[in-house]
Design an enzyme around this catalytic site. Structure first.
Site, short mmCIF file in Angstrom:
data_model
loop_
_atom_site.label_atom_id
_atom_site.label_comp_id
_atom_site.label_asym_id
_atom_site.label_seq_id
_atom_site.Cartn_x
_atom_site.Cartn_y
_atom_site.Cartn_z
N GLU A 53 4.27 -0.17 -0.98
CA GLU A 53 3.43 -0.32 0.21
C GLU A 53 3.42 -1.73 0.75
OE1 GLU A 53 2.57 1.76 -2.07
OE2 GLU A 53 2.19 3.60 -0.95
N HIS A 88 -8.47 8.78 -4.71
CA HIS A 88 -7.78 9.34 -3.55
C HIS A 88 -8.74 9.77 -2.47
CE1 HIS A 88 -4.45 9.56 -6.38
NE2 HIS A 88 -3.65 9.79 -5.36
#
Lengths: 360, 444
Positions: A83, A152
């Site tokens: 990322e 998450h």
């Protein structure tokens, strides 16, 4: 149930209004996002996609389905799981005028890249005194899904919205998704586009105008989804759906709720919110994220600062529970606002129930 | 595997150990090391350092680049006969003009940084100021080979990169003073130098932050050439960063992606052995940074960063490789900063003996000596360059002193590229209503 979508706040590219028949086409949010990406990529060769699984896998949530076949691997890039690296690469490419759309599999993973989103993207135009603009879009699902656990499920709206230099958008319906994503891609500044995984499969009616390839929604303008006169409920993303359901329930009890779909978290459409509160005199803000320093806190403060004299009741804030998201299904249900919570808060604001001393 | 300046082979894994004295080096005839001094120099506590480079490193079949001459000359070895002679004739590495250009650039960098220190202590500059004294050979050696369209990405130690890239000394000095005439109108500061005109895109304070951005700039060059079919888009990107950054995750992520996608980028490590007070050897499991290139499938080179001509040779090869589309290079420049990490750093941890050794290898004196010995210039010409730079700097300081501070109205400007911000165009209406904004035929 046919939801009456108000078209008041869509500013069309042409001036004529059409009569919208009830046989409007239906489109899922997923199809809306896919078509928006498709059209923007076809209109401008500088737009390219980047992210994990966006190419051959057709998108982790199938948002980018078919785009690899159409545009080739040079414009739809499958990245390694890095990322920080690929977000920085997107920012560097944007410095040079390309228009990357960087996908995060969920916004939780954007924390690995947040340095680039904020320090390299958001602040660059300011640090370079206008020399370098960053026309990049960071998109992906945000907030809680179903049973995915603490790491998450976080909502990042408040985090990104507190940062000057970023525009933060959060669509609800397909029309929002299409219009806002197109506006975000065309925008010369970094935009954080917060979608919601559970909304991807939901269908909404869309008018012919929304399907037009030059359809765009203004950034910084909220939409009044349902008009009312007793209490203002502000929400964004999935919570708009809950707020609308709550408004139905409240209507049966004689409370007419006005539901505002924020659409744009930064810049926040303070004028629409305040105008609405000045009309209804009561406010309930709804969000999925953590309560402290959240979006609701900012809205409440804005209303108190600008429309204090118009308030007939204390402002009410509904947010997720102040805990990391639990896994067990019943606990998860308790950690995220439900329709009943919104109804209860609206009633409290209308003094139709015993006022509670603190959040339950 | 290491590479000589004139021969970049494809990387193959070769077991390499840290050598601490020249004996072992000369016992291995097939080790090409492009450097003028023996291997890894670190904190004097763990390694022995031999200040005299083993000139007898005349490995029988070595293809020692003639550029090895500079440091050797400055160390008092007369090697003209063997090193400057290749195939029987003398190779002139640089012309007089190039030599003077390099000298002037390094002098500008050095004098500028010294002036910064002076101004800081007089209170004209504030905040964080990181000076580049001693590392000029790296900046000059690389950046002077670039075209204007090529990109440079730097860290907080970016004043000299800005100057080498062509940003006027006046603009950099005013930026440091925080005046409205600075290259970023006073909004960036010492650590955030940006110049779109000169393609200097930062100036990043977080170490490792500039590397992905540089990789992205290289990506944009490739994208323009291959997808947008702009044949002239062959700009190359240089990313400068330090030894401490080489332990950061983003560095490895970008080595991977740059090699994977064959991006036109050169990763330049300015290994000055110290990350503030942390010695490179204390922080790194394998201190030889150039080795990390081949691990990702790209060329890794080590060069003596105190010698501008050697750096220039390596840079030429790396830049050509990137420009023709053969992918990235990792160049480790062994260099040293004569001052502390920043002006606030008391610099107590570094051994004075180590500092003295490197001071003796000052790149500016080395080049001066080389030019005089090779009759490329005389004392007079070099002195006149120094005088000219003195005047440039005095003018820069005067200009910055007299420049105005940014006006109040500037505080809220430039947050967004959108002139009025918030999706509102210059005519006051929402941009999405403007037919030009929604232009572009989407063929769906």
């Amino acid at each position: 149930m046919l939801r009456a979508i108000r078209h008041k706040n869509i500013l069309p590219a042409f001036s004529a209004f059409r009569a919208f028949s009830s046989s409007a086409k239906e489109m899922t949010v997923r199809e809306a996002l896919n078509s928006a990406l498709d059209e923007e990529m076809s209109a401008d060769p500088k737009v390219f996609l980047m992210g994990e699984e966006v190419g051959e896998y057709q998108g982790a949530y199938k948002i980018t389905k078919g785009l690899l076949d159409k545009y080739g691997p040079e414009r739809v890039l499958d990245t390694p799981i890095t990322e920080a690296g690929f977000t920085g690469i997107g920012v560097g490419a944007a410095y040079y005028g390309l228009r990357p759309v960087v996908e995060f599999m969920t916004f939780n993973f954007s924390m690995q890249a947040i340095d680039h989103i904020i320090n390299s993207a958001a602040k660059s135009n300011y640090m370079s005194a206008g020399q370098i603009s960053v026309p990049i879009v960071f998109r992906g699902p945000n907030g809680a899904a179903a049973g995915v656990g603490a790491q998450h499920s976080q909502c990042y709206a408040a985090w990104y919205a507190s940062c000057p230099g970023l525009k933060v958008l959060s669509p609800y319906s397909s029309e929002d998704a299409r219009g806002l994503l197109k506006a975000a891609i065309r925008d010369p500044d970094p935009v954080v586009f917060l979608e919601n995984e559970l909304l991807y499969g939901e269908s909404f009616p869309v008018s012919a105008e929304v399907l037009d390839s030059s359809f765009c929604l203004p950034i910084g303008k909220a939409k009044i989804e349902r008009e009312g006169k007793d209490v203002t409920i502000t929400a964004f993303s999935k919570m708009v759906g809950y707020a609308l359901k709550a408004a139905e329930i409240l209507a049966k009890e004689g409370i007419s709720a006005e539901v505002i779909n924020l659409r744009s978290i930064r810049p926040l459409d303070r004028s629409t919110i305040n105008a609405s509160v000045r009309k209804t005199n009561r406010l309930v803000t709804v969000e999925e994220g953590f309560p402290q320093h959240g979006v609701g806190a900012e809205i409440c403060t804005s209303v108190i600062e600008e429309s204090f004299g118009y308030l007939d009741a204390p402002v009410e804030r509904i947010a997720g529970a102040d805990v990391p998201m639990p896994y067990a299904a019943n606990l998860e249900r308790m950690a995220v606002p439900q329709v009943e919570d919104i109804v209860r808060a609206a009633k409290r604001a209308c003094y139709r129930s015993v006022p509670l001393a603190a959040t339950a | 595997m290491s590479f000589s300046a004139t021969n970049f082979a494809q990387p193959r894994p070769v077991p390499v150990g840290i050598r601490s004295n020249e004996k072992s080096l000369s016992s291995d005839p097939f080790r090409f090391r492009f450097r003028g001094s023996p291997s890894f120099l670190g904190s004097p506590h763990s390694l022995r350092f031999n200040p005299t480079p083993p000139l007898k490193l005349a490995i029988p079949h070595s293809r020692r680049s003639p550029a090895a001459a500079v440091t050797d000359v400055s160390n008092g070895k007369m090697v003209k006969s063997s090193a400057n002679m290749l195939f029987g004739f003398v190779l002139q590495l640089i012309t007089k003009e190039e030599g003077l250009e390099l000298y002037e650039d390094m002098i500008l960098g050095r004098f500028f940084e010294d002036m910064c220190a002076q101004m800081y202590y007089r209170g004209k500059m504030f905040g964080f100021v990181h000076l580049y004294n001693g590392q000029e050979a790296v900046s000059t050696g690389f950046i002077k080979l670039l075209k204007k369209e090529d990109t440079v990405v730097s860290t907080y130690r970016d004043h000299v990169h800005a100057l080498s890239k062509g940003v006027p000394a006046r603009a950099v000095m005013s930026e440091l003073f925080g005046k409205a005439t600075g290259c970023c109108r006073g909004q960036g500061g010492s650590m955030h130098m940006f110049s779109k005109e000169h393609n200097l895109i930062g100036g990043f304070a977080f170490i490792g932050e500039g590397i992905p951005v540089a990789t992205g700039a290289a990506f944009s060059s490739k994208y323009r050439r291959e997808v947008l079919k702009e044949a002239s888009a062959d700009h190359v990107t240089l990313a400068f960063f330090g030894d401490g950054t080489c332990n950061n995750g983003q560095f490895y992520e970008c080595l991977n992606m740059a090699a994977l996608w064959k991006l036109p980028i050169i990763f330049v490590v300015e290994n000055n052995l110290w990350a503030i007070g942390m010695s490179h050897l204390r922080a790194t499991s394998d201190p030889e940074i150039w080795k990390k290139g081949p691990a990702f499938g790209m060329a890794g080179v080590h060069v003596d960063g105190m010698d501008v001509l050697k750096v220039r040779e390596v840079a030429k090869e790396a830049i050509e490789r990137a420009r023709r589309g053969d992918g990235p290079t990792l160049v480790e420049c062994e260099t040293y900063r004569f001052r502390g990490h920043s002006l606030a750093d008391p610099d107590e941890l570094r051994d004075p003996a180590e500092k003295a050794r490197y001071a003796a290898r000052d790149p500016i004196s080395a080049l001066k000596k080389y030019m005089i010995e090779n009759k490329l210039a005389n004392e007079q010409e070099l002195k006149s360059i120094e005088k000219k730079i003195d005047e440039v700097l005095d003018d820069a300081v005067e200009y910055s002193d007299e420049s105005p501070l940014p006006p109040r109205s500037q505080l809220l400007e430039n947050v967004f590229a959108d002139p009025k911000g918030f999706g509102i165009g210059p005519d006051g209406k929402y941009r999405c209503e403007d037919p030009k904004f929604t232009q572009g035929t989407a063929h769906v």
